[in-house]
Design an enzyme around this catalytic site. Sequence first.
Site, PDB file in Angstrom:
ATOM      1  N   GLN A 104       0.962  -1.187  -0.029  1.00 39.91           N
ATOM      2  CA  GLN A 104      -0.074  -0.010  -0.129  1.00 39.91           C
ATOM      3  C   GLN A 104       0.786   1.274  -0.018  1.00 39.91           C
ATOM      4  OE1 GLN A 104      -1.733   0.267   4.404  1.00 39.91           O
ATOM      5  NE2 GLN A 104      -1.648  -1.585   3.535  1.00 39.91           N
ATOM      6  N   HIS A 106       0.272   5.721   0.816  1.00 40.94           N
ATOM      7  CA  HIS A 106      -0.683   6.699   1.071  1.00 40.94           C
ATOM      8  C   HIS A 106      -0.416   7.950   0.650  1.00 40.94           C
ATOM      9  CE1 HIS A 106      -1.517   3.443   4.148  1.00 40.94           C
ATOM     10  NE2 HIS A 106      -0.375   4.035   4.935  1.00 40.94           N
ATOM     11  N   GLU A 141       3.196   7.229   9.045  1.00 40.65           N
ATOM     12  CA  GLU A 141       2.984   6.450   9.993  1.00 40.65           C
ATOM     13  C   GLU A 141       4.468   5.998  10.496  1.00 40.65           C
ATOM     14  OE1 GLU A 141       1.864   2.274   7.902  1.00 40.65           O
ATOM     15  OE2 GLU A 141       0.341   3.893   7.964  1.00 40.65           O
ATOM     16  N   HIS A 261       4.805   0.073   0.648  1.00 37.65           N
ATOM     17  CA  HIS A 261       5.023  -0.777   1.799  1.00 37.65           C
ATOM     18  C   HIS A 261       4.143  -1.818   2.051  1.00 37.65           C
ATOM     19  CE1 HIS A 261       2.605   2.323   3.725  1.00 37.65           C
ATOM     20  NE2 HIS A 261       2.345   1.578   4.568  1.00 37.65           N
ATOM     21  N   ARG A 280      -4.043   0.425  -2.586  1.00 34.20           N
ATOM     22  CA  ARG A 280      -3.335  -0.897  -2.512  1.00 34.20           C
ATOM     23  C   ARG A 280      -2.692  -1.052  -3.749  1.00 34.20           C
ATOM     24  NH1 ARG A 280      -7.830  -0.863   0.773  1.00 34.20           N
ATOM     25  NH2 ARG A 280      -7.472  -1.518   2.766  1.00 34.20           N
TER      26      ARG A 280
END
Length: 395
Positions: A104, A106, A141, A261, A280
């Site tokens: 995925q 972001h 993240e 990642h 994804r």
Amino acid sequence: MQGFTRPIRLTPVFQHYAWGTATAITDLLNLPTVNTNEPVAELWMGAHTGLPSPLASAIDGITHLDALIAQDPKAILGEQNAAMHDQLPYLFKVLSAEHALSVQVHPSKAQAEAGFAEENARGIAWTDPTRNYKDDNHKPELLMALTEFHAMAGFRQPDAVADRFTQLNSPALHAWIERLREQGLPALAELYAWLLQRPQAEVETIVQEAMAVLPDAPEFAWMAQLHQQYGADMGIFFPLVLNYLVLQPGEAIYLDAGIPHAYLRGTGLEVMASSDNVLRGGLTSKHMDVPELLRITNVVPDSVQVQAGVTEQGVTRFDIPCTDFDLRLIDLSEGTVTLGCSGSAELLLVLSGDAEVADQSVQHGDIFLLPACLGEVRLRGNARLAVVTTVVAIL
């Protein structure tokens, strides 16, 4: 509502996904086993609308953290509550994976805002499985390992990808070797797009050829495991295209916007900006918008580095180049620590031992939030804790 005079205790709440483990999270935190036959993938801590933390005891009839913040945002979030849109800007998780998560990427903040507005304008329902942008926020993240943790993140150097393709019995992949060596990054970007755009019949042929004989190396072993888990999916080649990382407990990786990642196996702490925006790119049966994924991906080799953090006087900090969240690990065997200095809410998880916070006893597995209005409090005892806050409040 009259201010807050003590920490706010929260109750654990869990997400159940097929890739999760049975009891890894509850065993690690000394929590009661979850009464379900479903895997336990994540423990959520925070005020995300998808699964806000329940309060251990209702406050003025309020039972969940998101509603409590909405009732008195300044008391909980601090003087900069308006800059945070009266919302906790981060989500804190314990994540445990028995099987690999999807590959995925972001979006950045600007990409999320534009994508969210565009999909709203087109009238795509929030619940529509083809929707890419569930909100207008980015989702950087940090993942810090609590057990040995396996992941793949960030592109390898083109030559390194070429070296690995030479070891596979696949004419289709061999055709990329010379291009990767001669053209470098442009060829790597083209390979990434090519892998994502193969029709299923071609995927099955390439996978069958490549899986016939695999070399004895960890990334190829992961190819075999991913093939077992997902079948003929081009995502099984990503351990060769992305960097394969093994984190030891206490080590972490930071994942910025645009970085492909996938978490492969292990249990760790995950902190992120409060968002649900995921595009994804393999190892999934869910919706994949390949053109949009390619548009937001940054093809930059070695963009993710494992970090051990910097420790001073029992407090370990990590390099997190965003203001939405900050993670600290506290080891009270080094002495007392002062919390509540951030000017905003601080979310704590007791990883082991027991301690005293603002004259309240806390123990292994407890979750609690220090509202901004409490100010500075002393933390003492014999415990290890993870503390999450935001940097927005002190800018």
